[in-house]
Design an enzyme around this catalytic site. Structure first.
Site, PDB file in Angstrom:
ATOM      1  CG  ASP A 147       1.005  -0.062   9.582  1.00 39.91           C
ATOM      2  OD1 ASP A 147       0.695   0.778  10.449  1.00 39.91           O
ATOM      3  OD2 ASP A 147       1.255   0.241   8.399  1.00 39.91           O
TER       4      ASP A 147
ATOM      5  NE  ARG B 219      -4.489  -0.220  13.466  1.00 39.56           N
ATOM      6  CZ  ARG B 219      -3.893   0.026  12.312  1.00 39.56           C
ATOM      7  NH1 ARG B 219      -2.570   0.094  12.258  1.00 39.56           N
ATOM      8  NH2 ARG B 219      -4.601   0.197  11.228  1.00 39.56           N
TER       9      ARG B 219
ATOM     10  NE  ARG C 169      -2.384  -2.002   8.993  1.00 39.97           N
ATOM     11  CZ  ARG C 169      -2.109  -2.336   7.726  1.00 39.97           C
ATOM     12  NH1 ARG C 169      -2.215  -3.573   7.332  1.00 39.97           N
ATOM     13  NH2 ARG C 169      -1.718  -1.424   6.851  1.00 39.97           N
TER      14      ARG C 169
ATOM     15  CE  LYS D 232      -3.021   0.553   3.501  1.00 45.11           C
ATOM     16  NZ  LYS D 232      -3.233   1.772   4.303  1.00 45.11           N
ATOM     17  CB  SER D 233       3.964   2.224   1.798  1.00 42.04           C
ATOM     18  OG  SER D 233       3.509   2.211   3.111  1.00 42.04           O
TER      19      SER D 233
HETATM   20  C1  S3P Z   1       2.823   4.673   6.230  1.00 42.49           C
HETATM   21  C2  S3P Z   1       3.471   4.972   7.396  1.00 42.49           C
HETATM   22  C3  S3P Z   1       3.007   4.551   8.725  1.00 42.49           C
HETATM   23  C4  S3P Z   1       1.984   3.430   8.648  1.00 42.49           C
HETATM   24  C5  S3P Z   1       0.969   3.655   7.589  1.00 42.49           C
HETATM   25  C6  S3P Z   1       1.618   3.825   6.220  1.00 42.49           C
HETATM   26  C7  S3P Z   1       3.370   5.183   4.966  1.00 42.49           C
HETATM   27  O1  S3P Z   1       2.413   5.656   9.389  1.00 42.49           O
HETATM   28  O2  S3P Z   1       1.344   3.260   9.895  1.00 42.49           O
HETATM   29  O3  S3P Z   1       0.061   2.570   7.541  1.00 42.49           O
HETATM   30  O4  S3P Z   1       2.989   4.692   3.885  1.00 42.49           O
HETATM   31  O5  S3P Z   1       4.214   6.082   5.013  1.00 42.49           O
HETATM   32  P1  S3P Z   1       3.337   6.728  10.164  1.00 42.49           P
HETATM   33  O6  S3P Z   1       4.376   7.116   9.214  1.00 42.49           O
HETATM   34  O7  S3P Z   1       2.453   7.879  10.520  1.00 42.49           O
HETATM   35  O8  S3P Z   1       3.843   5.989  11.375  1.00 42.49           O
END
Ligand code: S3P
Length: 436
Positions: free
Chosen positions: A320, A351, A397, A24-25
């Site tokens: 996550d 969470r 999640r 997803k990122s």
């Molecule tokens: C993500 C960073 C994380 C993660 C999120 C996706 C990203 O959040 O929890 O699901 O794609 O950069 P944070 O960077 O706020 O910790």
């Protein structure tokens, strides 16, 4: 899709090979960077979940076209000044903190007023973590901390110096992307977090310098005139594979091979933590794709699990995954301790609170504070009671963690809001059916 799912039986032993959906990122980052490139980007194996489809809808509303072909998504970028929205255009980030926080950075040079909205969960989350530093570039915001908010950019945003202390990749990425739109050098000192953006920019030959120390990365990034189009084939998501890793570890006589997963070290905290708890996990077929590590994960049932006093150095790289890690702690010998985790309460739902609540419903003793949890593990844990999971802000999640708990510990579970999986992993239940 029925509104809820019932689980009344543990999963039978399995030995399978699966592929989970794309990261997803990386999916959201490729769309947003492609929207800033000059020319046509081609992205294959894009995650087709609501968070990612919302990223496509948002760039479309801002004037960037895309097209889905048989093999890839094509995104037609018009450069760093290519957005062409009307005044008061409304963009909707849905459930996605990543999309909401990153898109603001791409609007710091848009002189029209843009309104950012999100769903019920996103509207409870903190945006000051990005609006405060984005103001330093010169952007103006109607509200500091919560959606809905308006942003108004300016012709010449100024480079900034900033210290990102939360270990948030969303904040770091937002600042890096905004810095690309300035004329000059921005310096960001960032607590360690996932590194996909920096790797992508290096691949695009954008001048970004990074000095790494034990706890912080010192990033220097200069504004650019142009970004080249991206050609990217997105590997699988370790955060989605996490549910299947834990399903296998906690099941009897089972084995699973999960193919083609992004195993960037800034994402593999779960593997390091679970291995310390004596879980049987191995990475095979390692390779590098566009600077990202990719591999297959081989996992087996593990019946000698031990508790962990979890080193905080793993927190951001497993951020996550803690909900499912708590399930492993529930079945480990001894008391596990996870600390400095206040960020967990800033996710799609609080969470840490929910992890504790579900463990309580399962009859697992735990002590929770604002930023830590102690879990009293029991290797013989078997659940006989009825458990109903509801009103959890549709946190995807939480839904998936509850399904895994039901399939591995027993009991009679009713889990509401099945459609919550659509945000990150729509094929979760389909893949599960293949294993069952
Ligand atoms: C993500 C960073 C994380 C993660 C999120 C996706 C990203 O959040 O929890 O699901 O794609 O950069 P944070 O960077 O706020 O910790």
């Amino acid at each position: 899709m029925p509104k809820y799912i019932c689980i009344d039986e543990k999963i039978s032993p399995f030995n399978k090979t699966i592929q989970v959906s794309a990261d997803k990122s990386l999916s959201i980052r490729t769309i947003l960077l492609a929207s800033q490139a000059v020319g046509t980007s081609k992205i294959s194996n894009l995650l087709e979940s609501e968070d990612v489809l919302n990223a496509l809808k948002v760039i479309k509303k801002l004037g960037i076209d895309y097209k889905k072909t048989k093999d890839f998504y094509k995104i037609y970028g018009f450069g760093l000044n290519g957005f062409d929205p009307k005044n008061n255009t409304v963009i909707n980030a849905g459930n996605s903190g990543t999309l909401g926080r990153l898109i603001l950075s791409l609007l710091i040079k848009t002189k029209k007023k843009i309104k950012l909205i999100g769903d019920k969960s996103l509207s409870k989350r903190d945006f000051s973590r990005v609006t405060i530093p984005l103001k330093k570039f010169g952007a103006k915001f109607s509200s500091n901390s919560k959606l809905p908010l308006y942003i108004k950019g300016l012709k010449n945003p100024k480079p900034i110096n900033y210290f990102e202390k939360k270990g948030s990749a969303q904040v770091k990425t937002s600042l890096i992307m905004a810095a690309l739109k300035t004329k000059g050098l921005s310096k960001i000192k960032a607590k360690k977090s996932r590194t996909h953006t920096e790797i992508m920019l290096k691949n695009l030959k954008i001048p970004i310098k990074i000095k790494k120390t034990k706890n912080f990365d010192y990033i220097q990034i200069r504004g650019v005139n142009k970004i080249s189009p991206l050609h990217y084939n997105i590997p699988g998501d370790i955060s989605s594979s996490a549910f299947f890793l834990v399903l296998t570890i906690l099941s009897k006589n089972s084995e699973l091979l999960i193919k083609n997963i992004n195993i960037n070290p800034s994402r593999t905290g779960i593997i390091k933590i679970l291995k310390r708890m004596r879980a049987n996990i191995r990475i095979v077929n390692k390779k590098i794709y566009k600077g990202e590590s990719v591999g297959d994960i081989l996992v087996k049932s593990s019946n000698n699990l031990k508790s962990i006093n979890c080193p905080t150095k793993y927190n951001t790289s497993a951020i996550d995954e803690f909900l499912v890690i708590f399930l492993v702690a529930a079945k480990s010998k001894g008391i596990s301790y996870f600390k400095n985790l206040s960020e967990l309460n800033h996710k799609e739902s609080p969470r840490l609170y929910w992890g504790s609540k579900i463990l309580n419903l399962m009859g697992v003793k735990n002590i929770v504070t604002n930023d830590s949890i102690k879990i009293y593990g029991n290797p013989n844990l078997k659940i006989k009671r009825k458990i109903h999971i509801k009103n959890y802000l549709k946190d995807h999640r939480i839904f998936m963690m509850s399904v895994i708990a039901g399939l591995t510990f027993g009991g009679s579970w009713k889990i509401n809001d099945q459609d919550s999986i659509k945000t990150s992993f729509p094929s979760f239940l389909k893949i599960l059916r293949k294993i069952r």
